[in-house]
Structure formats: C-alpha cells, structure tokens
Design an enzyme around this catalytic site. Structure first.
Site, PDB file in Angstrom:
ATOM      1  N   SER A 142     -31.931  14.709  17.708  1.00 56.35           N
ATOM      2  CA  SER A 142     -31.667  16.139  17.530  1.00 56.35           C
ATOM      3  C   SER A 142     -32.987  16.875  17.420  1.00 56.35           C
ATOM      4  O   SER A 142     -34.002  16.300  16.979  1.00 56.35           O
ATOM      5  CB  SER A 142     -30.847  16.362  16.254  1.00 56.35           C
ATOM      6  OG  SER A 142     -30.745  17.743  15.947  1.00 56.35           O
ATOM      7  N   TYR A 155     -29.701  15.260   6.942  1.00 57.23           N
ATOM      8  CA  TYR A 155     -29.441  15.171   8.384  1.00 57.23           C
ATOM      9  C   TYR A 155     -30.757  15.122   9.160  1.00 57.23           C
ATOM     10  O   TYR A 155     -30.938  14.287  10.054  1.00 57.23           O
ATOM     11  CB  TYR A 155     -28.593  16.356   8.839  1.00 57.23           C
ATOM     12  CG  TYR A 155     -28.289  16.337  10.317  1.00 57.23           C
ATOM     13  CD1 TYR A 155     -27.322  15.476  10.818  1.00 57.23           C
ATOM     14  CD2 TYR A 155     -28.962  17.168  11.207  1.00 57.23           C
ATOM     15  CE1 TYR A 155     -27.027  15.443  12.179  1.00 57.23           C
ATOM     16  CE2 TYR A 155     -28.682  17.141  12.565  1.00 57.23           C
ATOM     17  CZ  TYR A 155     -27.713  16.276  13.044  1.00 57.23           C
ATOM     18  OH  TYR A 155     -27.433  16.234  14.391  1.00 57.23           O
TER      19      TYR A 155
END
Length: 249
Positions: A142, A155
């Site tokens: 990501s 995250y």
C-alpha cells in the site's frame, strides 16, 4: 496454453476485481478466501463472462490468520492446478485504530493478517516456484507503507513491513528465476473501509484491478495504483504535512 494465477483474499474487494480482470484476459484461476460460498458465487460469475467460458477456476477455503495451515492448503491448490505462473498475495484487512486507546488486540489482528499471513503465503508460493523452476510473486502492499497516517499506525506498519519483506525476498530469490512485483494502491473503493468516497483520488476496485494486472503482466518490480496522481506524489509521501490527513480525525 493459458497462464494460471492464484489469488488470496479473492472473495471480495480488490481480490475479486483481480479475479474478474484476469479471467477476462484468459487466465486460469486458483481462488482462496475464508468465505467459500463467496468464491463459488464468483466462479459462477466468471463462467458468464464473455470469452471466459474456457477459463478453469479452482477454489479453496483459506484463512491466512492460521499461518500453519496456509502452506498445506496452497500446496493442495497448486497441485490441482498443476502449473502456476503467478501468486497474488492479496488477503488483508484494515481498521482505523488509535494508539493507547485500548485497541491493542485490533492492532495485533492487523499484524496477524496483513504481515504474518502474507509472509506465510509468500513462503508457500516460493517453495512451489522453486520446485517448478520459475514463478512470479505479487504482493499487495500500500502507499500507506510510505506515509505515517494517523489512526492507521498499525496498518501502515503492516504494509511497511510487508514491503520490506518483498524487497528482500526479490533479491534473495532472483537466482531461482522467481520475479516479484510489489503493488502500492492508493485509496480503492471496497468494503474494507467505510465511507471511502471521502478519501482523495479514490478509484473503483475494477479500475484499480485493470492497472494492477497491467503492472503484473509487464513484470514491473513496483506498481503504483492509480498511477495518476500517486506516482507523482510517491516521492514526497513520507514528508506530507500532518494536516493532509485531517480527514481521518
């Protein structure tokens, strides 16, 4: 002969969109996810796609949180498919969490799925590819691996850790004819996070999947999705002013 791709986390979101995109390009598919009923529904959907009637689809139930079961389950799937060209390590979760707000278990859960489960999947793929003599591992990281985002500390850490793991593995395994592609999505509209429309430069899972598959087919080491504007912003993400992320407050 059609190429074959295995996708984890294929029952929804980016994983499902990737399965549909690969199927439309004529790839045989191995699909893995926790929800077997969703995979069976996806199989039926793929069978109705124009030009995908001859696409072979195998599906297995797989929870990557159970890291000890990942290898045996994927080896079974690989055996059913005989030949595997690409493994997409996609299974993942996201959740807004606050540091010091009693959400340690939620943060550890993100680590279990996004990092430990992903590492277990990479290992299973590499073991098979070594035996096969070639292969292509695709890791779904990501852009959050590059930017410290408030309420996304856990995250971001999982994706940063997974990115480094992929980078090191690519160097280590080059001599085995195993390629690596690291995908860095920006904001993609899926059910993984609510109210995704409020995020900047958000794109649909279908649009993201088209770009991702193109990066994969070109065997690029890194694919930023969507390319515009994130490819231009990527070099400065780590130094973004904190106010940029105010929409997460």
């Amino acid at each position: 002969m059609n190429k074959t791709v295995v996708i984890t986390g294929a029952s929804s979101g980016i994983g499902k969109a990737l399965a549909l995109e690969f199927a439309q390009r004529g790839y045989n598919l191995g699909l893995a996810a926790r929800r077997l009923d969703k995979l069976e529904a996806l199989q039926a959907e793929i069978a109705l796609l124009p030009g995908a009637q001859n696409v072979r689809v195998e599906a297995i139930e797989l929870d990557v949180n159970n890291t000890h079961a990942v290898g045996p389950a994927l080896q079974t799937l690989f055996g059913h498919l005989n030949r595997v060209d690409i493994v997409v390590v996609n299974a993942g979760v996201n959740q807004l969490t606050g540091v010091g707000k009693g959400q340690l278990q939620e943060e550890l859960g993100l680590m279990q799925t996004n990092l430990l489960g992903a590492i277990a999947t990479v290992n299973a793929a590499v073991e098979f590819f070594k035996t096969q003599g070639r292969g292509h591992v695709v890791g779904m990281s990501s852009l959050a691996s590059l930017a410290p985002i408030p309420k996304q500390a856990a995250y971001c850490a999982t994706k940063a850790g997974f990115s480094m793991y992929l980078d090191a593995a690519a160097i280590e395994l080059k001599k085995y004819n195993i390629d690596f592609t690291k995908i860095l999505p920006g904001f993609v509209k899926t059910d993984i996070v609510e109210n995704m429309d409020k995020f900047p430069f958000v794109v649909s899972a279908e649009k993201a999947a088209k770009e991702m598959v193109t990066h994969i087919e070109k065997r690029r080491s890194v694919g930023v999705v969507p390319g515009y504007p994130w490819r231009l912003l990527k070099p400065v993400l780590a130094n973004m002013p904190s106010g940029v992320w105010r929409y997460l407050k």
